[in-house]
Every structure is written in structure tokens, then in C-alpha cells.
Design a protein around this motif. Structure first.
Motif, PDB file in Angstrom:
ATOM      1  N   ARG A   1     -10.019  -8.124   8.673  1.00 57.91           N
ATOM      2  CA  ARG A   1     -10.210  -8.708   7.339  1.00 57.91           C
ATOM      3  C   ARG A   1     -11.058  -7.844   6.422  1.00 57.91           C
ATOM      4  O   ARG A   1     -11.041  -8.051   5.209  1.00 57.91           O
ATOM      5  CB  ARG A   1     -10.834 -10.092   7.471  1.00 57.91           C
ATOM      6  N   ILE A   2     -11.799  -6.864   6.956  1.00 59.93           N
ATOM      7  CA  ILE A   2     -12.632  -6.033   6.096  1.00 59.93           C
ATOM      8  C   ILE A   2     -11.980  -4.684   5.791  1.00 59.93           C
ATOM      9  O   ILE A   2     -12.608  -3.789   5.241  1.00 59.93           O
ATOM     10  CB  ILE A   2     -14.038  -5.816   6.694  1.00 59.93           C
TER      11      ILE A   2
ATOM     12  N   THR B   1      -8.859  -2.576   3.901  1.00 61.02           N
ATOM     13  CA  THR B   1      -7.727  -2.491   2.989  1.00 61.02           C
ATOM     14  C   THR B   1      -6.520  -2.009   3.791  1.00 61.02           C
ATOM     15  O   THR B   1      -6.641  -1.151   4.661  1.00 61.02           O
ATOM     16  CB  THR B   1      -8.024  -1.500   1.860  1.00 61.02           C
TER      17      THR B   1
ATOM     18  N   THR C   1      -5.831  -5.372  -0.795  1.00 62.40           N
ATOM     19  CA  THR C   1      -7.262  -5.233  -0.561  1.00 62.40           C
ATOM     20  C   THR C   1      -7.782  -6.365   0.314  1.00 62.40           C
ATOM     21  O   THR C   1      -7.059  -7.324   0.643  1.00 62.40           O
ATOM     22  CB  THR C   1      -8.016  -5.237  -1.893  1.00 62.40           C
ATOM     23  N   THR C   2      -9.078  -6.276   0.660  1.00 64.81           N
ATOM     24  CA  THR C   2      -9.686  -7.331   1.461  1.00 64.81           C
ATOM     25  C   THR C   2      -9.698  -8.654   0.695  1.00 64.81           C
ATOM     26  O   THR C   2      -9.648  -9.723   1.310  1.00 64.81           O
ATOM     27  CB  THR C   2     -11.109  -6.957   1.854  1.00 64.81           C
ATOM     28  N   GLY C   3      -9.715  -8.581  -0.609  1.00 62.01           N
ATOM     29  CA  GLY C   3      -9.709  -9.789  -1.413  1.00 62.01           C
ATOM     30  C   GLY C   3      -8.320 -10.308  -1.746  1.00 62.01           C
ATOM     31  O   GLY C   3      -8.177 -11.329  -2.417  1.00 62.01           O
ATOM     32  N   GLY C   4      -7.295  -9.600  -1.300  1.00 62.94           N
ATOM     33  CA  GLY C   4      -5.926 -10.042  -1.541  1.00 62.94           C
ATOM     34  C   GLY C   4      -5.266  -9.429  -2.771  1.00 62.94           C
ATOM     35  O   GLY C   4      -4.120  -9.756  -3.084  1.00 62.94           O
ATOM     36  N   GLY C   5      -5.979  -8.544  -3.464  1.00 62.85           N
ATOM     37  CA  GLY C   5      -5.367  -7.866  -4.593  1.00 62.85           C
ATOM     38  C   GLY C   5      -4.287  -6.909  -4.120  1.00 62.85           C
ATOM     39  O   GLY C   5      -4.402  -6.293  -3.058  1.00 62.85           O
ATOM     40  N   THR C   6      -3.206  -6.809  -4.901  1.00 57.28           N
ATOM     41  CA  THR C   6      -2.082  -5.976  -4.485  1.00 57.28           C
ATOM     42  C   THR C   6      -1.711  -4.975  -5.570  1.00 57.28           C
ATOM     43  O   THR C   6      -1.941  -5.197  -6.760  1.00 57.28           O
ATOM     44  CB  THR C   6      -0.845  -6.840  -4.168  1.00 57.28           C
TER      45      THR C   6
ATOM     46  N   ASN D   1      -5.077 -12.656   7.882  1.00 55.73           N
ATOM     47  CA  ASN D   1      -6.256 -12.187   8.616  1.00 55.73           C
ATOM     48  C   ASN D   1      -6.460 -12.952   9.929  1.00 55.73           C
ATOM     49  O   ASN D   1      -7.007 -12.410  10.887  1.00 55.73           O
ATOM     50  CB  ASN D   1      -7.498 -12.301   7.746  1.00 55.73           C
TER      51      ASN D   1
END
Length: 115
Positions: free
Chosen positions: A30-31, A33, A52-57, A73
Motif C-alpha cells: 500500500r505504500i 506507487t 499512486t498510494t492515494g489512488g491517483g491515476t 491493497n
């Protein structure tokens, strides 16, 4: 020992779909990319999609609107949904996980788009 293993590749007709999976082990998934790259014969490896780890694509222009990257995750797995496949999508697809200076790769899975 960190391992990334891609699966889901194969032969598909133009216009078809495939879903690639990248199963990770030995790391805190989960940490990281996650990127999907591809390399066609006699061509450079190119970045296809990132999550990304935050879900950005983000996506390469050549696949935007056709491919979707996602991650679970809880299952330590990333996915690449590929729709409306074209012959020019034929390549070996690689999963990559990155966190700071750590950089891990899978062995790749072949995707062939042909009639």
C-alpha cells in the motif's frame, strides 16, 4: 524477498479486452506507487499507466480512455483493464512498484493483439 508476478496476458483479437494482474509479496504494497510498462519488439520500454498510494491515476496518451489501472491493497494486487485493444498494443507488459529509492519489477506477461 520481494516478488511481483504478472498474469492475464494472452492472444486477443483487435477490439477485445484483457485484464492484467500484478500480485505482490514481500513488501508493504500500500505504500508503493504501481506502474505498468510495456515493451514491444525493437522498441523502448514505455510507461503505460500509474496509480499512486492515494489512488491517483495517470495514463499514456496512447491508452487513455481504453485502459484502466486499479489496485486492491487488501489483496496486494494491482490491475490493468485493457479494452478496445489494438495491434499496436502488442508488447510484453511489466508491473513495477516504487517507493523512494526502492524499485521492483515483475518478469512480464505477453499481450498479443492479432486477428
Amino acid at each position: 524477498q520481494v516478488q511481483l508476478v504478472e498474469s492475464g496476458g494472452g492472444l486477443v483479437q483487435p477490439g477485445g479486452s484483457l485484464r492484467l494482474s500484478c500480485a505482490a509479496s514481500g513488501l508493504i504494497f500500500r505504500i508503493h506507487t504501481v506502474n505498468w510498462y510495456r515493451q514491444a519488439p525493437e522498441k523502448r520500454r514505455e510507461l503505460v499507466a500509474t496509480i499512486t498510494t492515494g489512488g491517483g491515476t495517470s495514463y499514456a496518451d496512447s491508452v487513455k480512455g481504453r485502459f484502466t489501472i486499479s489496485r486492491d491493497n487488501a489483496k496486494n494486487t494491482a490491475y490493468l483493464q485493457m479494452n478496445s485493444l489494438k495491434p499496436e498494443d502488442t508488447a510484453v507488459y511489466y508491473c513495477n512498484a516504487q517507493m523512494r529509492t526502492y524499485d521492483y519489477w515483475g518478469p512480464g506477461t505477453q499481450v498479443t493483439v492479432s486477428s
